[in-house]
Design a protein around this motif. Structure first.
Motif, PDB file in Angstrom:
ATOM      1  N   ALA A  37     -15.589 -31.437 -44.020  1.00  0.00           N
ATOM      2  CA  ALA A  37     -16.701 -31.033 -44.895  1.00  0.00           C
ATOM      3  C   ALA A  37     -16.654 -29.531 -45.180  1.00  0.00           C
ATOM      4  O   ALA A  37     -16.881 -29.100 -46.314  1.00  0.00           O
ATOM      5  N   LYS A  38     -16.310 -28.733 -44.152  1.00  0.00           N
ATOM      6  CA  LYS A  38     -16.214 -27.275 -44.329  1.00  0.00           C
ATOM      7  C   LYS A  38     -15.079 -26.911 -45.290  1.00  0.00           C
ATOM      8  O   LYS A  38     -15.219 -26.030 -46.130  1.00  0.00           O
ATOM      9  N   ARG A  40     -13.758 -28.820 -47.683  1.00  0.00           N
ATOM     10  CA  ARG A  40     -14.131 -29.217 -49.056  1.00  0.00           C
ATOM     11  C   ARG A  40     -15.145 -28.242 -49.659  1.00  0.00           C
ATOM     12  O   ARG A  40     -15.024 -27.845 -50.817  1.00  0.00           O
ATOM     13  N   LYS A  41     -16.135 -27.867 -48.862  1.00  0.00           N
ATOM     14  CA  LYS A  41     -17.178 -26.953 -49.348  1.00  0.00           C
ATOM     15  C   LYS A  41     -16.571 -25.608 -49.731  1.00  0.00           C
ATOM     16  O   LYS A  41     -16.904 -25.033 -50.771  1.00  0.00           O
ATOM     17  N   HIS A  42     -15.641 -25.120 -48.900  1.00  0.00           N
ATOM     18  CA  HIS A  42     -14.992 -23.831 -49.154  1.00  0.00           C
ATOM     19  C   HIS A  42     -14.189 -23.862 -50.454  1.00  0.00           C
ATOM     20  O   HIS A  42     -14.288 -22.960 -51.282  1.00  0.00           O
ATOM     21  N   LYS A  45     -16.518 -24.306 -53.579  1.00  0.00           N
ATOM     22  CA  LYS A  45     -17.349 -23.135 -53.839  1.00  0.00           C
ATOM     23  C   LYS A  45     -16.539 -21.960 -54.381  1.00  0.00           C
ATOM     24  O   LYS A  45     -16.940 -21.301 -55.336  1.00  0.00           O
TER      25      LYS A  45
END
Length: 219
Positions: A37-38, A40-42, A45
């Motif tokens: 999840a981290k 993908r978010k990085h 974003k």
């Protein structure tokens, strides 16, 4: 049912593959899910400008392979691969400086971005944030996707459209978008346009045809 659940989740494991592909012990499973999840978010974003559609993650042994599907791979790779090297370093840092795991990044170019709901939703969002008339944006988007070979497209905007005092919902559809048909290849995405007069939600459904038709054609 198709109106009430995410069309992607509805099809995963039936007609769509998992976006995280690995096995882990019960004790490590939750940590790796959070790690995915981290990552993908990085990527979403910091590299949204490159038209990133999807981030798949594969793990084998000590290797973590991040597969990024993008509409503009040149922007993601950068001159002489500098941007790509920077991304690898950032992702390696996310896993921990002292980690023995090695991050690999593969770039997949989208052949027809007009048939990818994430890229289309990002495009609508950017245009709304530039204060372009929402009706013109919708008309142009629907025409571009249908011209690219979509069997159908549905776009839903919700919020203070055109800066109106009262929020409203605008839905435009062209072709057919059968959400409850599992054989239909439905690309779905949600994005948020943060305008000066408020937040506008953007939902896009694109019908890219049937999976069974493709399998018959390949035989």
């Amino acid at each position: 049912m198709g109106q009430k659940i995410n069309p992607n989740g509805y099809r995963v494991g039936i007609t769509l593959p998992w976006i995280s592909r690995w096995n882990a012990s019960k004790s490590d499973f939750s940590k790796l899910i959070v790690e995915d999840a981290k990552i993908r978010k990085h990527v979403m974003k910091n590299y949204e400008f490159a038209g990133v559609s999807q981030v798949d993650i594969e793990r084998s042994g000590e290797n973590v392979t991040v597969i990024i599907s993008t509409a503009r791979p040149g922007l993601l790779i950068g001159r002489k691969g500098r941007k790509l090297d920077e991304m690898k370093a950032e992702l390696q840092q996310l896993l921990g400086k002292n980690s023995n795991r090695i991050v690999k990044v593969n770039i997949n170019e989208l052949g027809r971005p007009e048939l990818d709901s994430k890229v289309v939703a990002q495009s609508i969002k950017e245009q709304l944030q530039k204060r372009m008339p929402f009706r013109r944006v919708l008309k142009k988007t629907l025409a571009a996707s249908m011209a690219a070979g979509a069997a159908g497209i549905k776009v839903r905007l919700a919020g203070r459209l055109g800066g109106a005092e009262m929020a409203r919902v605008m839905v435009q559809t062209e072709g057919r978008v059968p959400l409850t048909t599992l054989d239909a290849d439905i690309s779905y995405s949600l994005d948020i346009a943060r305008t000066t007069y408020g937040v506008i939600g953007v939902k896009v459904w694109i019908n890219r045809g049937n999976f069974s038709d493709r399998s018959r054609a390949s035989v």
